[in-house]
Every structure is written in C-alpha cells, then in structure tokens.
Design a protein around this motif. Structure first.
Motif, PDB file in Angstrom:
ATOM      1  N   LYS A  25     -28.971  44.984-134.956  1.00  0.00           N
ATOM      2  CA  LYS A  25     -29.279  46.300-135.543  1.00  0.00           C
ATOM      3  C   LYS A  25     -30.437  46.983-134.835  1.00  0.00           C
ATOM      4  O   LYS A  25     -30.484  48.195-134.746  1.00  0.00           O
ATOM      5  CB  LYS A  25     -29.600  46.152-137.030  1.00  0.00           C
ATOM      6  N   GLY A  26     -31.368  46.219-134.332  1.00  0.00           N
ATOM      7  CA  GLY A  26     -32.541  46.805-133.678  1.00  0.00           C
ATOM      8  C   GLY A  26     -32.393  47.022-132.186  1.00  0.00           C
ATOM      9  O   GLY A  26     -33.359  47.354-131.500  1.00  0.00           O
ATOM     10  N   GLN A  27     -31.183  46.874-131.674  1.00  0.00           N
ATOM     11  CA  GLN A  27     -30.959  46.995-130.226  1.00  0.00           C
ATOM     12  C   GLN A  27     -31.210  48.424-129.758  1.00  0.00           C
ATOM     13  O   GLN A  27     -30.591  49.359-130.240  1.00  0.00           O
ATOM     14  CB  GLN A  27     -29.527  46.585-129.859  1.00  0.00           C
ATOM     15  N   VAL A  28     -32.149  48.573-128.829  1.00  0.00           N
ATOM     16  CA  VAL A  28     -32.368  49.880-128.200  1.00  0.00           C
ATOM     17  C   VAL A  28     -31.334  50.010-127.083  1.00  0.00           C
ATOM     18  O   VAL A  28     -30.895  49.000-126.527  1.00  0.00           O
ATOM     19  CB  VAL A  28     -33.801  50.015-127.637  1.00  0.00           C
ATOM     20  N   PRO A  29     -30.908  51.222-126.756  1.00  0.00           N
ATOM     21  CA  PRO A  29     -29.912  51.374-125.690  1.00  0.00           C
ATOM     22  C   PRO A  29     -30.363  50.675-124.399  1.00  0.00           C
ATOM     23  O   PRO A  29     -31.504  50.837-123.959  1.00  0.00           O
ATOM     24  CB  PRO A  29     -29.823  52.886-125.503  1.00  0.00           C
ATOM     25  N   LEU A  30     -29.474  49.842-123.854  1.00  0.00           N
ATOM     26  CA  LEU A  30     -29.782  49.051-122.671  1.00  0.00           C
ATOM     27  C   LEU A  30     -28.508  48.889-121.862  1.00  0.00           C
ATOM     28  O   LEU A  30     -27.433  48.629-122.428  1.00  0.00           O
ATOM     29  CB  LEU A  30     -30.317  47.670-123.097  1.00  0.00           C
ATOM     30  N   ARG A  31     -28.624  49.041-120.537  1.00  0.00           N
ATOM     31  CA  ARG A  31     -27.460  48.872-119.669  1.00  0.00           C
ATOM     32  C   ARG A  31     -26.776  47.540-119.964  1.00  0.00           C
ATOM     33  O   ARG A  31     -27.440  46.527-120.177  1.00  0.00           O
ATOM     34  CB  ARG A  31     -27.884  48.896-118.205  1.00  0.00           C
ATOM     35  N   VAL A  32     -25.442  47.544-119.979  1.00  0.00           N
ATOM     36  CA  VAL A  32     -24.696  46.344-120.327  1.00  0.00           C
ATOM     37  C   VAL A  32     -24.975  45.201-119.351  1.00  0.00           C
ATOM     38  O   VAL A  32     -25.023  44.036-119.755  1.00  0.00           O
ATOM     39  CB  VAL A  32     -23.183  46.629-120.470  1.00  0.00           C
ATOM     40  N   ASP A  33     -25.212  45.497-118.073  1.00  0.00           N
ATOM     41  CA  ASP A  33     -25.510  44.416-117.127  1.00  0.00           C
ATOM     42  C   ASP A  33     -26.839  43.742-117.470  1.00  0.00           C
ATOM     43  O   ASP A  33     -26.956  42.522-117.458  1.00  0.00           O
ATOM     44  CB  ASP A  33     -25.458  44.890-115.672  1.00  0.00           C
ATOM     45  N   LYS A  34     -27.845  44.523-117.832  1.00  0.00           N
ATOM     46  CA  LYS A  34     -29.131  43.948-118.232  1.00  0.00           C
ATOM     47  C   LYS A  34     -29.002  43.235-119.580  1.00  0.00           C
ATOM     48  O   LYS A  34     -29.589  42.172-119.790  1.00  0.00           O
ATOM     49  CB  LYS A  34     -30.196  45.048-118.323  1.00  0.00           C
ATOM     50  N   PHE A  35     -28.242  43.812-120.493  1.00  0.00           N
ATOM     51  CA  PHE A  35     -28.022  43.218-121.809  1.00  0.00           C
ATOM     52  C   PHE A  35     -27.407  41.827-121.670  1.00  0.00           C
ATOM     53  O   PHE A  35     -27.878  40.855-122.268  1.00  0.00           O
ATOM     54  CB  PHE A  35     -27.123  44.140-122.639  1.00  0.00           C
ATOM     55  N   LEU A  36     -26.340  41.707-120.870  1.00  0.00           N
ATOM     56  CA  LEU A  36     -25.646  40.431-120.721  1.00  0.00           C
ATOM     57  C   LEU A  36     -26.498  39.369-120.030  1.00  0.00           C
ATOM     58  O   LEU A  36     -26.332  38.177-120.306  1.00  0.00           O
ATOM     59  CB  LEU A  36     -24.327  40.623-119.975  1.00  0.00           C
ATOM     60  N   MET A  37     -27.406  39.769-119.169  1.00  0.00           N
ATOM     61  CA  MET A  37     -28.284  38.799-118.507  1.00  0.00           C
ATOM     62  C   MET A  37     -29.102  38.014-119.531  1.00  0.00           C
ATOM     63  O   MET A  37     -29.495  36.878-119.271  1.00  0.00           O
ATOM     64  CB  MET A  37     -29.205  39.490-117.503  1.00  0.00           C
ATOM     65  N   ASN A  38     -29.355  38.604-120.705  1.00  0.00           N
ATOM     66  CA  ASN A  38     -30.118  37.921-121.747  1.00  0.00           C
ATOM     67  C   ASN A  38     -29.301  36.857-122.483  1.00  0.00           C
ATOM     68  O   ASN A  38     -29.860  36.053-123.219  1.00  0.00           O
ATOM     69  CB  ASN A  38     -30.642  38.937-122.776  1.00  0.00           C
ATOM     70  N   PHE A  39     -27.981  36.875-122.302  1.00  0.00           N
ATOM     71  CA  PHE A  39     -27.121  35.989-123.082  1.00  0.00           C
ATOM     72  C   PHE A  39     -26.274  35.030-122.264  1.00  0.00           C
ATOM     73  O   PHE A  39     -25.727  34.078-122.806  1.00  0.00           O
ATOM     74  CB  PHE A  39     -26.196  36.824-123.987  1.00  0.00           C
ATOM     75  N   ILE A  40     -26.116  35.275-120.980  1.00  0.00           N
ATOM     76  CA  ILE A  40     -25.257  34.428-120.153  1.00  0.00           C
ATOM     77  C   ILE A  40     -26.129  33.589-119.228  1.00  0.00           C
ATOM     78  O   ILE A  40     -26.799  34.123-118.335  1.00  0.00           O
ATOM     79  CB  ILE A  40     -24.250  35.273-119.331  1.00  0.00           C
ATOM     80  N   GLU A  41     -26.095  32.289-119.465  1.00  0.00           N
ATOM     81  CA  GLU A  41     -26.896  31.360-118.690  1.00  0.00           C
ATOM     82  C   GLU A  41     -26.481  31.388-117.224  1.00  0.00           C
ATOM     83  O   GLU A  41     -25.296  31.411-116.903  1.00  0.00           O
ATOM     84  CB  GLU A  41     -26.703  29.955-119.261  1.00  0.00           C
ATOM     85  N   ASN A  42     -27.455  31.398-116.333  1.00  0.00           N
ATOM     86  CA  ASN A  42     -27.251  31.374-114.876  1.00  0.00           C
ATOM     87  C   ASN A  42     -26.532  32.602-114.334  1.00  0.00           C
ATOM     88  O   ASN A  42     -26.008  32.566-113.223  1.00  0.00           O
ATOM     89  CB  ASN A  42     -26.494  30.116-114.442  1.00  0.00           C
ATOM     90  N   ALA A  43     -26.468  33.676-115.097  1.00  0.00           N
ATOM     91  CA  ALA A  43     -25.819  34.895-114.598  1.00  0.00           C
ATOM     92  C   ALA A  43     -26.827  35.721-113.804  1.00  0.00           C
ATOM     93  O   ALA A  43     -27.985  35.825-114.181  1.00  0.00           O
ATOM     94  CB  ALA A  43     -25.276  35.720-115.759  1.00  0.00           C
ATOM     95  N   THR A  44     -26.351  36.291-112.716  1.00  0.00           N
ATOM     96  CA  THR A  44     -27.189  37.214-111.973  1.00  0.00           C
ATOM     97  C   THR A  44     -26.692  38.621-112.286  1.00  0.00           C
ATOM     98  O   THR A  44     -25.541  38.813-112.696  1.00  0.00           O
ATOM     99  CB  THR A  44     -27.091  36.970-110.454  1.00  0.00           C
ATOM    100  N   ARG A  45     -27.556  39.578-112.084  1.00  0.00           N
ATOM    101  CA  ARG A  45     -27.154  40.956-112.344  1.00  0.00           C
ATOM    102  C   ARG A  45     -26.007  41.354-111.423  1.00  0.00           C
ATOM    103  O   ARG A  45     -25.085  42.060-111.840  1.00  0.00           O
ATOM    104  CB  ARG A  45     -28.364  41.880-112.162  1.00  0.00           C
TER     105      ARG A  45
END
Length: 174
Positions: A25-45
């Motif tokens: 609910k508190g998510q501020v607008p953030l590019r999906v590539d940057k957003f996913l980097m917070n959740f996918i282990e070992n992912a690069t942009r």
C-alpha cells in the motif's frame, strides 16, 4: 503499459510464473526494473530489462516495458516459457547404488553430498535427475517430485525408497 504485444508462449501455449510480487500500500511509483531488483535474488538490472524487452514482465496481467512505474497494489509477475529451474527436471546419467528394484519400487543408497531433488542453487546432479534417467514415468508426489516418498538431507547417506507406480506411491505414503 505496452499495448498489443504478443504474449510469449511455449509450444503448449503455457507460461510459467517464476516470480510474483504485489506492491504494498505504501509503494511510491518506481520503475518495474528497479522494483523487481528488490525481490529477485541475484538479478541484475540488465537481466530484468532484457526480460521486460522480451515480454516476460507483466503488471496486472499486461506486458510492460522496464520503465513502467509500479504503484501500490500492482501485481508484478515474471513469466517464462519454461518452468522455474527447480521444477525443470532433466534426466542425467549419474551412477546409482541401487540396493533393490522390482516393477513397483526401488531402494537406492544415496551418498552423502548428493542433493535429493532440484531446488534453489541445486538444479542438476541430484538424485531425482539420476532417477528420471534410470526409470521412465516415475509418479509425482504432492510436491511434483517424481518417485519420492521421503527424502534425507544432502550431507546424510542412507537408503531411500522410490515409488515407480502411482499405486506404490499411494501405498508407501500411507
């Protein structure tokens, strides 16, 4: 959002969900590539951006580009034409120490150091990879692990019973 992009599919038309995140609910607008980097282990942009370019990143059931801004409540998925590696079972010619085998089950002596089934970080060289090479059409248990009635830890050696038929799987699971 990208409109009219073709949905990527395998020969069966099936896509497999590798990652799914619902923005808080508190998510501020953030590019999906940057957003996913917070959740996918070992992912690069770069990898995430390439996945988006290839049509594998979806938000609210729509394909998006990597510059899409994720907002509160958005459901973000990464979908591919193949199952996640831990479910992608590849037969491998690995020697097995089979103590007993008949038409419905086999007993294998698992050495210490061998992983029983594929999982995060262990996608090959497992007992399951060896078993599906040795025996066709092993029945799957409730966790989609062919033939396994039980398991033991990687560093433990010992005997494992493997069901070769659905009836044996049901009987042994009881």
């Amino acid at each position: 959002m990208e409109e009219n992009m073709e949905r990527p599919e395998n020969e069966d038309g099936e896509l497999f969900e590798h990652h799914r995140v619902v923005a808080s609910k508190g998510q501020v607008p953030l590019r999906v590539d940057k957003f996913l980097m917070n959740f996918i282990e070992n992912a690069t942009r770069n990898k995430i951006q390439q996945s988006a370019k290839d049509g594998h990143v979806w938000v609210n059931d729509q394909i998006v580009k990597s510059n899409y801004k994720v907002k509160a409540g958005d459901e973000v998925k990464v979908l591919f034409e193949h199952p996640p590696h831990e479910f992608l079972l590849v037969p491998e010619d690995i020697p097995l120490d089979i103590v007993y085998e008949d038409d419905v089950l086999l007993v294998v002596n698992k050495p210490a150091g061998m992983v029983v089934h594929p999982g995060h970080g262990n996608y090959s060289g497992t007992l399951i990879n060896a078993l599906i090479y040795h025996t066709d059409n092993l029945p799957s248990n409730s966790n989609e692990r062919p033939g396994l009635v039980h398991r033991i830890d990687k560093d433990t050696s010992g005997l494992l019973v493997v069901a070769k038929t659905e009836a044996a799987m049901t009987h042994l699971a009881k």
